[in-house]
Design an enzyme around this catalytic site. Structure first.
Site, PDB file in Angstrom:
ATOM      1  N   GLY A  65     -16.598 -14.771  26.500  1.00 35.61           N
ATOM      2  CA  GLY A  65     -15.213 -14.686  26.039  1.00 35.61           C
ATOM      3  C   GLY A  65     -14.215 -14.700  27.178  1.00 35.61           C
ATOM      4  O   GLY A  65     -14.519 -15.049  28.313  1.00 35.61           O
TER       5      GLY A  65
ATOM      6  N   GLY B 187     -12.398 -24.074  31.549  1.00 30.87           N
ATOM      7  CA  GLY B 187     -13.804 -24.363  31.874  1.00 30.87           C
ATOM      8  C   GLY B 187     -14.670 -24.234  30.629  1.00 30.87           C
ATOM      9  O   GLY B 187     -15.471 -25.123  30.308  1.00 30.87           O
ATOM     10  N   HIS B 188     -14.502 -23.124  29.907  1.00 26.03           N
ATOM     11  CA  HIS B 188     -15.250 -22.947  28.654  1.00 26.03           C
ATOM     12  C   HIS B 188     -14.927 -24.076  27.667  1.00 26.03           C
ATOM     13  O   HIS B 188     -15.819 -24.611  27.006  1.00 26.03           O
ATOM     14  CB  HIS B 188     -14.867 -21.621  27.987  1.00 26.03           C
ATOM     15  CG  HIS B 188     -15.225 -20.388  28.753  1.00 26.03           C
ATOM     16  ND1 HIS B 188     -14.275 -19.523  29.250  1.00 26.03           N
ATOM     17  CD2 HIS B 188     -16.422 -19.848  29.087  1.00 26.03           C
ATOM     18  CE1 HIS B 188     -14.869 -18.514  29.853  1.00 26.03           C
ATOM     19  NE2 HIS B 188     -16.175 -18.677  29.778  1.00 26.03           N
TER      20      HIS B 188
ATOM     21  N   LYS C  25     -20.536 -24.206  37.088  1.00 26.01           N
ATOM     22  CA  LYS C  25     -19.956 -23.066  37.793  1.00 26.01           C
ATOM     23  C   LYS C  25     -21.053 -22.041  38.101  1.00 26.01           C
ATOM     24  O   LYS C  25     -21.089 -21.449  39.174  1.00 26.01           O
ATOM     25  CB  LYS C  25     -18.870 -22.445  36.919  1.00 26.01           C
ATOM     26  CG  LYS C  25     -18.552 -20.998  37.174  1.00 26.01           C
ATOM     27  CD  LYS C  25     -17.519 -20.879  38.242  1.00 26.01           C
ATOM     28  CE  LYS C  25     -17.208 -19.453  38.636  1.00 26.01           C
ATOM     29  NZ  LYS C  25     -17.459 -18.414  37.683  1.00 26.01           N
TER      30      LYS C  25
ATOM     31  N   VAL D 158     -15.141 -26.716  36.360  1.00 22.16           N
ATOM     32  CA  VAL D 158     -13.702 -26.971  36.200  1.00 22.16           C
ATOM     33  C   VAL D 158     -12.921 -26.045  37.134  1.00 22.16           C
ATOM     34  O   VAL D 158     -13.170 -24.833  37.166  1.00 22.16           O
ATOM     35  CB  VAL D 158     -13.260 -26.764  34.735  1.00 22.16           C
ATOM     36  CG1 VAL D 158     -11.761 -26.979  34.578  1.00 22.16           C
ATOM     37  CG2 VAL D 158     -14.038 -27.706  33.810  1.00 22.16           C
TER      38      VAL D 158
ATOM     39  N   MET E 127     -12.426 -21.963  38.017  1.00 24.41           N
ATOM     40  CA  MET E 127     -11.962 -21.146  36.886  1.00 24.41           C
ATOM     41  C   MET E 127     -13.009 -20.114  36.529  1.00 24.41           C
ATOM     42  O   MET E 127     -14.204 -20.405  36.507  1.00 24.41           O
ATOM     43  CB  MET E 127     -11.685 -22.032  35.672  1.00 24.41           C
ATOM     44  CG  MET E 127     -10.410 -22.803  35.806  1.00 24.41           C
ATOM     45  SD  MET E 127      -9.987 -23.567  34.233  1.00 24.41           S
ATOM     46  CE  MET E 127      -8.539 -24.469  34.761  1.00 24.41           C
TER      47      MET E 127
ATOM     48  N   ARG F 268     -13.064 -13.778  35.515  1.00 22.88           N
ATOM     49  CA  ARG F 268     -12.830 -12.712  36.491  1.00 22.88           C
ATOM     50  C   ARG F 268     -11.610 -12.983  37.375  1.00 22.88           C
ATOM     51  O   ARG F 268     -11.149 -12.075  38.061  1.00 22.88           O
ATOM     52  CB  ARG F 268     -14.067 -12.490  37.363  1.00 22.88           C
ATOM     53  CG  ARG F 268     -15.230 -11.855  36.612  1.00 22.88           C
ATOM     54  CD  ARG F 268     -16.340 -11.405  37.545  1.00 22.88           C
ATOM     55  NE  ARG F 268     -17.314 -10.566  36.871  1.00 22.88           N
ATOM     56  CZ  ARG F 268     -18.464 -10.978  36.332  1.00 22.88           C
ATOM     57  NH1 ARG F 268     -18.791 -12.252  36.414  1.00 22.88           N
ATOM     58  NH2 ARG F 268     -19.280 -10.136  35.724  1.00 22.88           N
TER      59      ARG F 268
HETATM   60  P1  AMP Z   1     -19.063 -16.892  31.028  1.00 25.06           P
HETATM   61  O1  AMP Z   1     -18.170 -16.641  29.851  1.00 25.06           O
HETATM   62  O2  AMP Z   1     -18.402 -16.693  32.347  1.00 25.06           O
HETATM   63  O3  AMP Z   1     -20.402 -16.221  30.886  1.00 25.06           O
HETATM   64  O4  AMP Z   1     -19.371 -18.451  30.997  1.00 25.06           O
HETATM   65  C1  AMP Z   1     -19.851 -19.089  29.833  1.00 25.06           C
HETATM   66  C2  AMP Z   1     -20.208 -20.519  30.169  1.00 25.06           C
HETATM   67  O5  AMP Z   1     -19.051 -21.177  30.663  1.00 25.06           O
HETATM   68  C3  AMP Z   1     -21.273 -20.627  31.268  1.00 25.06           C
HETATM   69  O6  AMP Z   1     -22.151 -21.701  30.957  1.00 25.06           O
HETATM   70  C4  AMP Z   1     -20.460 -20.919  32.492  1.00 25.06           C
HETATM   71  O7  AMP Z   1     -21.161 -21.639  33.475  1.00 25.06           O
HETATM   72  C5  AMP Z   1     -19.353 -21.768  31.902  1.00 25.06           C
HETATM   73  N1  AMP Z   1     -18.185 -21.745  32.790  1.00 25.06           N
HETATM   74  C6  AMP Z   1     -17.492 -20.661  33.238  1.00 25.06           C
HETATM   75  N2  AMP Z   1     -16.527 -21.041  34.096  1.00 25.06           N
HETATM   76  C7  AMP Z   1     -16.618 -22.393  34.202  1.00 25.06           C
HETATM   77  C8  AMP Z   1     -15.916 -23.375  34.961  1.00 25.06           C
HETATM   78  N3  AMP Z   1     -14.919 -23.044  35.782  1.00 25.06           N
HETATM   79  N4  AMP Z   1     -16.290 -24.661  34.826  1.00 25.06           N
HETATM   80  C9  AMP Z   1     -17.314 -25.006  34.000  1.00 25.06           C
HETATM   81  N5  AMP Z   1     -18.016 -24.135  33.272  1.00 25.06           N
HETATM   82  C10 AMP Z   1     -17.674 -22.843  33.367  1.00 25.06           C
END
Ligand code: AMP
Length: 279
Positions: free
Chosen positions: A31, A36-37, A149, A176, A184, A187
């Site tokens: 979330g 990026g998401h 990422k 991204v 992105m 955090r």
């Molecule tokens: P997280 O919510 O941070 O656990 O990320 C969920 C998914 O989004 C994971 O597969 C991450 O690798 C992807 N993700 C997070 N940040 C980025 C980004 N800047 N570019 C591409 N994918 C991302």
């Protein structure tokens, strides 16, 4: 857009789609969604008839001194972003739905998790592989999309899916960045304006290392120093800067063949990761 809160509801919906001959693409997240998401959502939508996004801040992948309680959460905003993107269902389980009080079974990948974040965050990947396996059982997707990422995470999930015969295609989508280069991340919200500016040393260092690589530099120590020096000069605290082989994530002395240059560094209390693939 449906909001489903239990594994049983999620699975019932996914099976209804499958009975109608529709494929399901899945994007697991914690979330606090950003562009990026949403790029992963688009990848899933291009490949599948239906898209499911899960939003679950998974407690088992956080260490005892990490930011579980402080991790940014804003479900209303996430819901609006998903609706706007045409997501079919958000799977939004409570911790008690995902983990029984006496949960005692874990999925452990034992090779690719020995270095990088596996070394610096003990137990982290055990939490990731376990929750992703559980989410795959709830969503039963044909395709699951992860971001580069978290390069090590994507490779670990690919390995888990292969080794444990999950009938899901793992797609890894590009990293991204913000317009100024910062990767992105949810955090990034923790960074104040000064830290946000100084944290650019990570992506700038990686970009400089890529230019040196393109001009022929192959020495791991030199490539890593390029990144580490910039981060230290900007007041960042380095967790690791490492060149590893793309195949097994073991340290590489030279950037020959496909390698990953990966960074984890703290600015203030905020731990950021970034990476580039070379060759
Ligand atoms: P997280 O919510 O941070 O656990 O990320 C969920 C998914 O989004 C994971 O597969 C991450 O690798 C992807 N993700 C997070 N940040 C980025 C980004 N800047 N570019 C591409 N994918 C991302």
């Amino acid at each position: 857009m449906m909001i489903l809160r239990t594994t049983a509801e999620m699975r019932r919906q996914s099976r209804a789609w499958h009975r109608a001959d529709e494929t399901v693409g899945f994007v697991p997240t914690m979330g606090y969604l950003h562009a990026g998401h949403m790029s992963l959502v688009r990848e899933a939508a291009e490949r599948c008839d239906r898209v499911v996004v899960s939003i679950f801040v998974n407690p088992t992948q956080f260490g005892p001194n990490e930011d579980l309680a402080a991790y940014p959460r804003d479900f209303a905003r996430d819901e609006a972003l998903c609706r706007e993107a045409g997501v079919d269902a958000v799977f939004y389980p409570a911790v008690g739905e995902m983990y029984a009080a006496d949960h005692s079974t874990w999925v452990v990948e034992e090779s690719l998790t020995r270095t990088l974040c596996g070394a610096s965050r003990p137990g982290h990947f055990r939490g990731v592989t376990t929750v992703v396996a559980k989410l795959f059982h709830a969503v039963e997707p044909e395709v699951a999309v992860f971001g580069r990422k978290d390069a090590q995470q994507a490779l670990v999930i690919e390995r888990m899916a292969r080794d444990l015969d999950f009938a899901v295609e793992i797609v890894v989508a590009p990293l991204v960045r913000e317009p100024d280069g910062l990767a992105m991340s949810s955090r990034n919200k923790y960074l104040d304006a000064d830290q946000r500016q100084r944290a650019l040393a990570i992506s700038r260092g990686l970009a400089l290392a890529v230019r040196k690589y393109e001009r022929g530099e192959r020495d791991a120590a030199a490539l890593c120093a390029t990144v580490a020096d910039g981060i230290r000069a900007a007041g960042g605290e380095i967790d690791y800067v490492e060149l590893v082989s793309r195949a097994d994530l073991c340290p590489a002395a030279r950037a020959e063949g496909p390698v990953l240059l990966a960074v984890a560094a703290r600015f203030g209390a905020t731990r950021l990761i970034d990476n580039v693939f070379l060759g």
